[in-house]
Scaffold this active site. Structure first.
Site, PDB file in Angstrom:
ATOM      1  N   ASP A 153      -7.497 -24.256  61.936  1.00 35.82           N
ATOM      2  CA  ASP A 153      -7.102 -22.978  62.533  1.00 35.82           C
ATOM      3  C   ASP A 153      -5.713 -23.200  63.109  1.00 35.82           C
ATOM      4  O   ASP A 153      -5.550 -23.862  64.127  1.00 35.82           O
ATOM      5  CB  ASP A 153      -8.117 -22.598  63.631  1.00 35.82           C
ATOM      6  CG  ASP A 153      -7.672 -21.393  64.450  1.00 35.82           C
ATOM      7  OD1 ASP A 153      -6.656 -20.768  64.088  1.00 35.82           O
ATOM      8  OD2 ASP A 153      -8.350 -21.080  65.452  1.00 35.82           O
ATOM      9  N   LYS A 201       4.131 -19.108  65.324  1.00 42.89           N
ATOM     10  CA  LYS A 201       3.425 -18.318  64.314  1.00 42.89           C
ATOM     11  C   LYS A 201       3.995 -16.900  64.248  1.00 42.89           C
ATOM     12  O   LYS A 201       3.977 -16.264  63.201  1.00 42.89           O
ATOM     13  CB  LYS A 201       1.940 -18.283  64.681  1.00 42.89           C
ATOM     14  CG  LYS A 201       1.026 -17.782  63.587  1.00 42.89           C
ATOM     15  CD  LYS A 201      -0.404 -18.125  63.945  1.00 42.89           C
ATOM     16  CE  LYS A 201      -1.410 -17.380  63.127  1.00 42.89           C
ATOM     17  NZ  LYS A 201      -2.784 -17.732  63.512  1.00 42.89           N
ATOM     18  N   GLU A 257      -8.747 -15.180  59.154  1.00 44.34           N
ATOM     19  CA  GLU A 257      -9.425 -15.659  60.361  1.00 44.34           C
ATOM     20  C   GLU A 257     -10.741 -14.929  60.647  1.00 44.34           C
ATOM     21  O   GLU A 257     -11.757 -15.585  60.938  1.00 44.34           O
ATOM     22  CB  GLU A 257      -8.467 -15.561  61.559  1.00 44.34           C
ATOM     23  CG  GLU A 257      -7.387 -16.642  61.491  1.00 44.34           C
ATOM     24  CD  GLU A 257      -6.180 -16.356  62.365  1.00 44.34           C
ATOM     25  OE1 GLU A 257      -6.235 -15.411  63.172  1.00 44.34           O
ATOM     26  OE2 GLU A 257      -5.181 -17.083  62.236  1.00 44.34           O
ATOM     27  N   ASP A 284     -10.586  -9.942  66.966  1.00 43.11           N
ATOM     28  CA  ASP A 284      -9.950 -11.240  67.207  1.00 43.11           C
ATOM     29  C   ASP A 284      -8.651 -11.063  67.995  1.00 43.11           C
ATOM     30  O   ASP A 284      -7.629 -10.652  67.440  1.00 43.11           O
ATOM     31  CB  ASP A 284      -9.684 -11.912  65.849  1.00 43.11           C
ATOM     32  CG  ASP A 284      -9.011 -13.271  65.992  1.00 43.11           C
ATOM     33  OD1 ASP A 284      -8.616 -13.642  67.111  1.00 43.11           O
ATOM     34  OD2 ASP A 284      -8.884 -13.967  64.971  1.00 43.11           O
TER      35      ASP A 284
END
Ligand code: AMP
Length: 611
Positions: A7, A70, A169, A192
Site C-alpha cells: 500500500d 503521491k 485501494e 476511503d
C-alpha cells in the site's frame, strides 16, 4: 517465492504478505507496520533516509524532507503548483509535463521519491521472508488516472520491484474484509479517506466476484487538509504571517497530533515552537469539527456522484466499509453514517486493510493460494478515454465506468486530400471539447499512400489492461501500415528517462559537483579574458612599457588553462591575469572618471569606456 502486497500511501505505506493463509503486515525493527511516506534529501539533493528519520528531520535546515509525494505523481507543474507552494517544494519551471522538484543542484521526480519508499518496503519484505519476494501487487486510488498509474509503475521499476498488477485501494479493502463471502447481490460502499486522497467505490458481490459498479473521489482530499486547516488557524491566531518551510512543517506536525488527540477526547492542546515563538492553543472538538466541516462535505459530493453513476440510492447500499487513517475521526464516522443511513463497518485497522487486501490478491496471483478459488476482481475505467476529432471535439471510445480489461475500436478516415499521415491525440475526461479534457499522449500514423479525403480507413483500437493502463494502436485497413504504440502518458516518464535515472542512481554526487565548479570557473575566466582583450584593443596607448607583453602572456596562459580540465589552473590563471591588469584597469577607471567629471558628451564617455 512469496508475493507481497504494497500500500503506497500518501502519508504512510505498508507491506504485507500471506503467511499460513493469513494476510499480515510486515514490521520494521521497532515492530511498526506503518512506514511514513517521507524521504529526506540533503542540500545537494542526495537521498539520506526514508520513513521516521526523514519525518523527524523535516524541520531541520540543510535539506528537504518530501512528504505526500503521491499528490504529485503523474502531474504537471501547473496542476500541483498550489500543493508545491503549500509544502514549500521548489519545482522546475518548464514545459516538461512531469513535475520535478529542485533540491540543491539536483532535480528529483516524485517517481524517484516513491521509488525510495518502495525500495525500503521491498527490502523489509526480503528481510522478513528470508529471500526476495516474487512480485508485488501495489495499490493505487481508484480515481488515479492513466498517468498516475504509469508513474506508480515507473517508481516500482526504479526500485527494482516486480509489479504483478496495480489494484484499486477500495477493491483491496473489500478483499481484506472477505466481502466476497458475503450475501450474493450485496452492494458495498468503500469509503476511503486517507492522508491525501479520498475514494468512494460502490462494489457489488456476485458469487464471490467483486464488480466495481462505480468509483469517484478526489485526489486532493484527506487528513493533510485537516492538518493544514488547523495549522493555518493557529498560525493566524498567533499572528505569524511570515511562514517559512520549517515553521510550516512544525505547525503541520503539531496540528496532526492535535487532530489525532481529538479522535479520542473532546479537547486537545496544540503545542509548537513556531518562528521562535512558543505557541499553545486549546482546541475543542466542536470548533475543530466546524473548521473541517466544509472539507468533509466535499467527500459527500463524490459519494453522491458514485451512487448516481451506479444508478443507486443510499438505501440500496447494504454495507459501508471504512478505510484510511482519517476514518478514525468520530466526525467522519458520523458523517458517513448519516450519508448512507447506516453505521459503517470498521472491524479492521483502517490503516492496514488496503495492504492486507493487496497481499491477498498477490497471494491469489501465485496460483497456489488457498485463500480464494475463482476469485476475480473487476475494476472500472475511472474516466472516459477518447480521441481528438476535427474541430477539437472528443470522440469517446471507452466510456467511464467500463469494466476492465476493456478494448474498443473505431474506424476513422482523413479530412484532406493526399494526406499521408494522421495525428492521433488521446485524451481522458468527460467533457466534449479536447481543451477541457486531459491530454494523455499524441502519436502519428505515417506512410499512408496519398488518397482523396475520406477514402482511407484507419482502425484505432483502445485497450485498457487489468492495471488500468492504456495502449492505443492504429492500422490503415488498405495497406496494413500500423503503429502499435503504447501511449506513454504525457506526464509519465519515457523508458529512456527511467533508464537514465537508474544509471544516475549510482552515486554521482561528487563528480556532478566537480563538473559544475569547472564549468563555473571556465565561464568566469572567459569573461575576464574577453574584457581584458577588449580593453587592450580600445586603449593601447594607455599601456606602460612591458605591460602589454605581461598581459598578453597572462592572457594566453589563461586560454591554455581553459582548454584543459584543471579547475585550479583556470582559477589561478584568471587570478594572475586580474593581478597583472590591475594597474592598467585602474588607470582606465581614473581616465573615465576624469572624462565624466569634465562634462564630456555621454557618447564620448561611452566610446572611451569601450561600450
Ligand atoms: P493513510 O493515508 O490511510 O495512511 O491515512 C493517514 C491519515 O490518517 C493522516 O492524515 C493521519 O493524520 C490520519 N490519522 C491517523 N490516525 C488518526 C486518528 N486517530 N485520528 C485522526 N486522524 C488520524
Amino acid at each position: 517465492m512469496a508475493n507481497i502486497g504494497i500500500d503506497l500511501g500518501t502519508t504512510h505505506s505498508l507491506v504485507a504478505v500471506v503467511i499460513d493463509g493469513q494476510p499480515r503486515c510486515l514490521l520494521d525493527d521497532d515492530e511498526r507496520a506503518l512506514l511514513p511516506s517521507a524521504v529526506r534529501y540533503d542540500a545537494k539533493g542526495q537521498p539520506i533516509c526514508v520513513g521516521y528519520p526523514a519525518l523527524a528531520a523535516a524541520t531541520q535546515p540543510g535539506g528537504t524532507t518530501f512528504t505526500s509525494v503521491k499528490r504529485f505523481m503523474g502531474r504537471s507543474g501547473a496542476e500541483v503548483a498550489d500543493d508545491a507552494q503549500r509544502f514549500h517544494y521548489d519545482l522546475v519551471q518548464g514545459d516538461d509535463r512531469a513535475v520535478r522538484f529542485v533540491v540543491g543542484e539536483k532535480e528529483i521526480t516524485p517517481i524517484e521519491v516513491s521509488a525510495m519508499i518502495l525500495r525500503l518496503l521491498h527490502a523489509r519484505a526480503e528481510e522478513c521472508l528470508f529471500g526476495r519476494p516474487g512480485g508485488a501487487v501495489i495499490t493505487v486510488p481508484a480515481y488515479f488516472d492513466d498517468a498516475q498509474r504509469q508513474s506508480t509503475r515507473d517508481a516500482a521499476m526504479i526500485a527494482g520491484v516486480k509489479v504483478l498488477r496495480l489494484l484499486n485501494e477500495p477493491t483491496a479493502a473489500a478483499l481484506a474484509y472477505g466481502l466476497n463471502q458475503g450475501t450474493n447481490g450485496q452492494t458495498v460502499a468503500v469509503f476511503d479517506l486517507g492522508g491525501g486522497t479520498f475514494d468512494i467505490s460502490i462494489l457489488k458481490l456476485d458469487d464471490g466476484i467483486f464488480q466495481v459498479l462505480s468509483t469517484a473521489g478526489d485526489t486532493h482530499l484527506g487528513g493533510d487538509d485537516f492538518d493544514q486547516a488547523l495549522a493555518e488557524l493557529v498560525l493566524n491566531q498567533a499572528g505569524i504571517s511570515d511562514v517559512d518551510g520549517p515553521t510550516y512543517r512544525a505547525a503541520i506536525t503539531a496540528a496532526e497530533l492535535t487532530k489525532r488527540a481529538l479522535s479520542d477526547s473532546d479537547t486537545a492542546t496544540f503545542k509548537a515552537t513556531l518562528a521562535g515563538q512558543e505557541v499553545e492553543a486549546q482546541i475543542d472538538a466542536d470548533s475543530f469539527e466546524n473548521l473541517i466541516r466544509p472539507i468533509i462535505e466535499r467527500a459527500g459530493e463524490a459519494c453522491r456522484q458514485a451512487l448516481g453513476d451506479a444508478a443507486l440510492s443510499p438505501a440500496d447500499i447494504d454495507q459501508v466499509v471504512l478505510v484510511g487513517g482519517s476514518t478514525r475521526m468520530p466526525m467522519v464516522r458520523k458523517f458517513v453514517a448519516k450519508l448512507f443511513g447506516k453505521s459503517p463497518h470498521s472491524g479492521l485497522d483502517p490503516d492496514r486493510v488496503v495492504a492486507l487486501g493487496a497481499a491477498m490478491q498477490a497471494d491469489i496471483l501465485t496460483g497456489e493460494s488457498a485463500l480464494a478459488e475463482d476469485m476475480l476482481l473487476l475494476d472500472v475505467v475511472p474516466l472516459s478515454l477518447g480521441l481528438e476529432m476535427m474541430g477539437g471535439v472528443v470522440e469517446r471510445l471507452i466510456p467511464r465506468c467500463s469494466a476492465i480489461p476493456a478494448a474498443q475500436s473505431q474506424t476513422f478516415t482523413t479530412h484532406v486530400d493526399n494526406q499521408t499521415a494522421v495525428d492521433l491525440h488521446v485524451v481522458q475526461g468527460e467533457r466534449e471539447l479536447v481543451g477541457d479534457c486531459r491530454s494523455l499522449g499524441r502519436f502519428k500514423l505515417s506512410g499512408l499512400p496519398p488518397q482523396p479525403a475520406g477514402v482511407p480507413r484507419i482502425k484505432v483500437e483502445f485497450m485498457v489492461d487489468a492495471d488500468g493502463i492504456l495502449r492505443v494502436s492504429a492500422i490503415d485497413a488498405a495497406t496494413g501500415i500500423s503503429t502499435d504504440i503504447e501511449v506513454q502518458p504525457s506526464y509519465g516518464l519515457s523508458e529512456d528517462q527511467i533508464e537514465a535515472m537508474l544509471e544516475a542512481a549510482i552515486d554521482n554526487a561528487e563528480t556532478d559537483v566537480d563538473e559544475r565548479l569547472l564549468i563555473d570557473a571556465r565561464i568566469e575566466a572567459e569573461q575576464i579574458a574577453s574584457q581584458v582583450a577588449k580593453a587592450i584593443k580600445c586603449d593601447p596607448d594607455m599601456l606602460e612599457p612591458g605591460e602589454k607583453e605581461a598581459i598578453e602572456t597572462g592572457l594566453s596562459a589563461l586560454k591554455d588553462a581553459m582548454a584543459g580540465n584543471d579547475r585550479q589552473r583556470i582559477t589561478a590563471g584568471a587570478h594572475h591575469l586580474d593581478e597583472v591588469t590591475a594597474p592598467f584597469a585602474q588607470r582606465r577607471i581614473e581616465r573615465d572618471l576624469q572624462l565624466a567629471i569634465s562634462g564630456k558628451a555621454a557618447a564620448d564617455v561611452a566610446k572611451a569606456l569601450g561600450i
